[in-house]
Design a protein around this motif. Structure first.
Motif, short mmCIF file in Angstrom:
data_model
loop_
_atom_site.label_atom_id
_atom_site.label_comp_id
_atom_site.label_asym_id
_atom_site.label_seq_id
_atom_site.Cartn_x
_atom_site.Cartn_y
_atom_site.Cartn_z
N ASP A 3 -3.89 -23.02 13.27
CA ASP A 3 -2.80 -22.12 13.62
C ASP A 3 -2.30 -22.47 15.01
N THR A 8 -6.51 -17.58 17.04
CA THR A 8 -6.50 -17.05 15.67
C THR A 8 -7.25 -17.97 14.71
N THR A 76 13.02 -8.77 23.73
CA THR A 76 12.34 -8.05 22.65
C THR A 76 12.84 -8.51 21.29
N ALA A 79 11.31 -11.82 20.53
CA ALA A 79 9.89 -11.65 20.24
C ALA A 79 9.68 -11.10 18.83
N LEU A 80 10.58 -10.25 18.37
CA LEU A 80 10.46 -9.70 17.02
C LEU A 80 10.85 -10.71 15.95
N LEU A 81 11.81 -11.57 16.26
CA LEU A 81 12.30 -12.53 15.27
C LEU A 81 11.43 -13.78 15.16
N VAL A 82 10.88 -14.23 16.26
CA VAL A 82 10.06 -15.44 16.27
C VAL A 82 8.61 -15.02 16.12
N THR A 83 8.09 -15.19 14.93
CA THR A 83 6.72 -14.74 14.67
C THR A 83 5.69 -15.84 14.91
N ASP A 84 6.11 -17.09 15.01
CA ASP A 84 5.20 -18.21 15.24
C ASP A 84 5.25 -18.60 16.71
N ALA A 85 4.17 -18.37 17.42
CA ALA A 85 4.13 -18.70 18.84
C ALA A 85 4.24 -20.21 19.07
#
Length: 149
Positions: A3, A8, A76, A79-85
């Motif tokens: 990941d 994780t 914000t 941060a909500l739209l991009v779920t993959d760091a």
């Protein structure tokens, strides 16, 4: 496969990984206000620079608060739209890595030696311009690679 967020990859019941996750979370919570404050000041300085005639308008507190709210809303939303760091890390790495390695040092050297370089140093100037261009190309290539793959 691993990941994109290294912590994780460990088991959820791993105590050392849980402590590390808590440490990373606390680090993010503690550093966000400091980084956001710098972002807000940079945005306001940029706005003052773009419109020097009305620069004093940006010293009004409610305008600075409005800029902060818009920046926070944008932050914000992303941060909500991009779920993959991994996407964020890849983009930051591509842009900042190219800037730190190629663009900034060459630009600083060219600016610092501008008065000293003569026509005899045209090869040096050409090399600096090439490296700056290469840095820009590599930054774009890194961003494209991160987004597509």
């Amino acid at each position: 496969n691993a990941d994109s967020v290294i912590l994780t990859n460990y088991a959820e019941n791993d105590k050392a990984a849980t402590i590390a996750r808590l440490g990373v979370g606390l680090s993010i919570i503690a550093s966000f206000p400091l980084m956001f404050s710098g972002l807000r000041e940079a945005i306001i300085s940029l706005l003052k620079h773009r419109d020097p005639i009305n620069a004093s308008d940006w010293d009004v507190v409610w305008r600075q608060d409005a800029v902060a709210m818009m920046a926070l809303a944008l932050n914000t939303t992303v941060a909500l739209l991009v779920t993959d760091a991994g996407v964020v890390v890849g983009l930051v790495g591509a842009i900042c890595g190219s800037a730190i390695i190629y663009i900034v040092p060459c630009s600083l050297y060219a600016a610092a030696t501008q008065g000293f370089l003569t026509d005899g140093n045209s090869a040096t100037l050409a090399w600096l311009k090439f490296l700056i261009g290469l840095g820009c190309v590599l930054a774009v290539a890194g961003c494209v690679t991160t987004i597509l793959f």
